[in-house]
Design a protein around this motif. Structure first.
Motif, PDB file in Angstrom:
ATOM      1  N   ASN A 249      60.949 -42.137   6.141  1.00 33.52           N
ATOM      2  CA  ASN A 249      60.472 -42.263   5.108  1.00 33.52           C
ATOM      3  C   ASN A 249      58.305 -42.124   5.305  1.00 33.52           C
ATOM      4  O   ASN A 249      58.085 -41.305   6.707  1.00 33.52           O
ATOM      5  N   ASP A 250      57.430 -41.978   4.769  1.00 38.28           N
ATOM      6  CA  ASP A 250      56.331 -42.055   5.100  1.00 38.28           C
ATOM      7  C   ASP A 250      55.214 -42.512   5.970  1.00 38.28           C
ATOM      8  O   ASP A 250      54.909 -42.019   6.715  1.00 38.28           O
ATOM      9  N   ARG A 251      56.165 -43.884   5.152  1.00 40.89           N
ATOM     10  CA  ARG A 251      55.314 -44.540   6.778  1.00 40.89           C
ATOM     11  C   ARG A 251      56.218 -44.376   7.899  1.00 40.89           C
ATOM     12  O   ARG A 251      55.001 -44.966   8.467  1.00 40.89           O
ATOM     13  N   MET A 252      57.260 -43.870   7.953  1.00 39.81           N
ATOM     14  CA  MET A 252      57.534 -44.468   8.853  1.00 39.81           C
ATOM     15  C   MET A 252      56.582 -42.901   9.319  1.00 39.81           C
ATOM     16  O   MET A 252      56.191 -42.904  11.303  1.00 39.81           O
ATOM     17  N   PHE A 253      56.030 -41.944   9.058  1.00 39.02           N
ATOM     18  CA  PHE A 253      56.097 -41.056   9.780  1.00 39.02           C
ATOM     19  C   PHE A 253      53.731 -41.207  10.338  1.00 39.02           C
ATOM     20  O   PHE A 253      53.377 -41.011  11.037  1.00 39.02           O
ATOM     21  N   GLN A 254      53.362 -42.494   9.503  1.00 37.48           N
ATOM     22  CA  GLN A 254      52.267 -43.038   9.878  1.00 37.48           C
ATOM     23  C   GLN A 254      52.193 -43.470  10.863  1.00 37.48           C
ATOM     24  O   GLN A 254      51.414 -43.299  12.350  1.00 37.48           O
ATOM     25  N   GLN A 255      53.456 -44.171  11.384  1.00 44.17           N
ATOM     26  CA  GLN A 255      53.947 -44.755  12.577  1.00 44.17           C
ATOM     27  C   GLN A 255      53.767 -43.427  13.579  1.00 44.17           C
ATOM     28  O   GLN A 255      53.635 -44.263  15.151  1.00 44.17           O
ATOM     29  N   LEU A 256      54.790 -43.121  13.171  1.00 42.34           N
ATOM     30  CA  LEU A 256      54.846 -41.933  14.240  1.00 42.34           C
ATOM     31  C   LEU A 256      53.882 -41.147  14.968  1.00 42.34           C
ATOM     32  O   LEU A 256      53.613 -41.015  16.173  1.00 42.34           O
ATOM     33  N   ALA A 257      52.848 -40.429  14.282  1.00 44.01           N
ATOM     34  CA  ALA A 257      51.510 -40.551  14.257  1.00 44.01           C
ATOM     35  C   ALA A 257      50.592 -40.676  15.239  1.00 44.01           C
ATOM     36  O   ALA A 257      50.245 -40.416  16.532  1.00 44.01           O
ATOM     37  N   LYS A 266      48.369 -38.455  10.255  1.00 44.58           N
ATOM     38  CA  LYS A 266      48.127 -38.976   8.723  1.00 44.58           C
ATOM     39  C   LYS A 266      47.253 -38.527   8.024  1.00 44.58           C
ATOM     40  O   LYS A 266      47.825 -38.992   6.846  1.00 44.58           O
ATOM     41  N   GLU A 267      46.254 -38.188   8.311  1.00 42.70           N
ATOM     42  CA  GLU A 267      45.725 -36.961   6.995  1.00 42.70           C
ATOM     43  C   GLU A 267      45.191 -36.250   6.867  1.00 42.70           C
ATOM     44  O   GLU A 267      45.437 -35.518   6.099  1.00 42.70           O
ATOM     45  N   ASP A 268      46.092 -35.791   7.456  1.00 40.43           N
ATOM     46  CA  ASP A 268      46.802 -33.632   7.142  1.00 40.43           C
ATOM     47  C   ASP A 268      47.507 -33.610   6.193  1.00 40.43           C
ATOM     48  O   ASP A 268      48.227 -34.645   6.283  1.00 40.43           O
ATOM     49  N   SER A 269      46.433 -33.230   4.782  1.00 36.31           N
ATOM     50  CA  SER A 269      47.547 -32.921   3.698  1.00 36.31           C
ATOM     51  C   SER A 269      48.599 -32.544   3.722  1.00 36.31           C
ATOM     52  O   SER A 269      49.696 -32.335   2.491  1.00 36.31           O
ATOM     53  N   ARG A 270      48.759 -31.571   4.629  1.00 37.39           N
ATOM     54  CA  ARG A 270      50.664 -30.973   4.817  1.00 37.39           C
ATOM     55  C   ARG A 270      51.688 -31.947   5.227  1.00 37.39           C
ATOM     56  O   ARG A 270      52.547 -31.364   5.326  1.00 37.39           O
ATOM     57  N   PHE A 271      50.690 -33.028   6.009  1.00 34.57           N
ATOM     58  CA  PHE A 271      52.012 -33.864   6.514  1.00 34.57           C
ATOM     59  C   PHE A 271      52.144 -35.099   5.826  1.00 34.57           C
ATOM     60  O   PHE A 271      53.240 -36.359   6.151  1.00 34.57           O
ATOM     61  N   GLN A 272      51.434 -35.330   4.212  1.00 29.80           N
ATOM     62  CA  GLN A 272      51.156 -37.281   4.607  1.00 29.80           C
ATOM     63  C   GLN A 272      52.085 -37.017   3.145  1.00 29.80           C
ATOM     64  O   GLN A 272      53.003 -38.380   3.166  1.00 29.80           O
TER      65      GLN A 272
END
Length: 393
Positions: A249-257, A266-272
């Motif tokens: 999920n998106d929350r996990m991606f924030q953690q991954l970054a 986390k702020e890259d519009s391609r990856f949010q």
């Protein structure tokens, strides 16, 4: 007490799907009696590799059972089987469609012996349809059922899953369907004939691949170790070996970054969002590949796990059994075999609070319990000796 104490199962099945299913029932406490031909025609007993002269393949699927040899083509053998069937709750078989009827033990006949009998028939293609007479082995069903076409690298060939996964999945449906039928029998007094097809099981197991096609007309293609619908959800090469990362999920991606030292992702519009990451899958992977290569898989596993991001090093089978969690869960147990001595086997993964599943009996030698079982049914020693001389047992 085990959940299926008092349930008696006659297991006519061979090879893997049926025996694995009946072993589930045996582990749960059912008395499972394998009915085998006196010459031992179950192919799985003869598959490499061997420990001593016992097939490791056979040993994996037959603990907690008894083995009785009966020639079902002989009149005396048919009479013996009928005697056993009158006292059985469940019969499991995986002959080709129609074979059990030709032997004189179709469902209608069995019902006359025992009104509430449960018969579970396992075939490659089922009891009906134009393919019903054809044999169906696991890799053939993986191919025909669409699994191979979505397994493998995008630029590689269609690939079989490395274990007999259709047989294994079918064995679970054996146990589920038998348990459901026992429940219905207890409520209504009715027996059941279960028609399980390996192809049906495989089609039912296409999961999101089937749903994407049925609802959107999307024909999935091979995506290797990535995921059609989620990213990053794939393997990455670390400094020493690969690791699988499943960012769900998106929350996990924030953690991954954050964990990977690139909070700017986390702020890259391609990856949010996942949808955006799917659209920019290639660019995201290039970023991740470069960073994962900087550290060992063990170090990444520690860092990612501390942030509750699902991940795991890609282990071979030896590494699996050295895994600290596998050890902690005691997934290997020992049993004593009459020819091999103490042997290691994989434990049943079900954990009950009030019952302990374990290997109560070793996988039986061919016909090991024939005399003992027949004596329990009142067959005299003299009659047993005569049946042995005739090749009936």
């Amino acid at each position: 007490m085990l959940p299926l104490d008092g349930i008696k199962v006659l297991d006519l099945s061979r090879v893997l799907a049926g025996p694995l299913g009946s072993m589930q029932l045996a582990d749960l406490g059912a008395e499972v009696i394998r009915i085998e031909a006196p010459a031992g025609k179950d192919d799985i007993r003869h598959w490499w590799p061997f420990v001593g002269d016992e097939s490791t393949y056979y040993l994996l699927a037959n603990r907690n059972k008894k083995s009785v040899t009966i020639n079902l083509k002989s009149d005396e053998g048919k009479a013996l089987f009928k005697q056993l069937a009158k006292d059985a709750d469940v019969i499991i078989e995986n002959f080709k469609t129609g074979t059990l009827n030709r032997l004189g033990f179709g469902y209608d006949t069995l019902q006359k012996l025992k009104k509430d009998i449960i018969l579970c028939s396992i075939t490659g293609y089922g009891q009906t349809g134009p393919y019903k007479q054809l044999p169906g082995y696991d890799p053939v069903i993986q191919a025909a059922g669409g699994l191979m076409d979505v397994t493998g690298q995008p630029d590689g060939e269609a690939t079989r899953v490395g274990i007999p996964v259709v047989d294994i999945m079918t064995s679970h449906y054996v146990a589920i369907s038998v348990l459901a039928s026992l429940r219905k029998r207890d409520l209504t007094g009715e027996g059941e004939h279960i028609d399980l097809s390996l192809l049906d099981v495989q089609v039912a197991s296409l999961a999101n691949v089937a749903s994407s096609y049925l609802l959107k007309g999307h024909v999935s293609t091979r995506v290797g170790n990535t995921h059609h619908n989620i990213t990053p959800y794939e393997t990455f090469d670390c400094a020493d070996r690969p690791i699988m990362v499943a960012v769900g999920n998106d929350r996990m991606f924030q953690q991954l970054a954050q964990v990977m030292g690139h909070p700017e992702w986390k702020e890259d519009s391609r990856f949010q969002t996942n949808e955006q990451r799917i659209a920019h899958r290639k660019e995201l992977r290039e970023c991740l590949v470069e960073v994962f290569a900087e550290k060992s898989a063990a170090e990444w596993e520690t860092r990612l796990s501390s942030a509750m991001i699902p991940c795991g090093q890609v282990n071979n089978v030896e590494q699996v059994f050295q895994h600290p969690q596998v050890k902690a869960r005691e997934m290997v147990e020992t049993t004593v075999h009459p020819k091999l001595g103490e042997i290691n086997i994989v434990k049943n993964p079900i954990r009950f609070k009030h019952a302990k599943l374990k290997a109560r009996m070793h996988p039986p030698l061919l016909g090991e319990q024939t005399e003992a079982v027949l004596k329990d049914y009142g067959v005299s020693e003299e009659a047993i000796a005569e049946l042995q001389d005739k090749g009936v047992i």
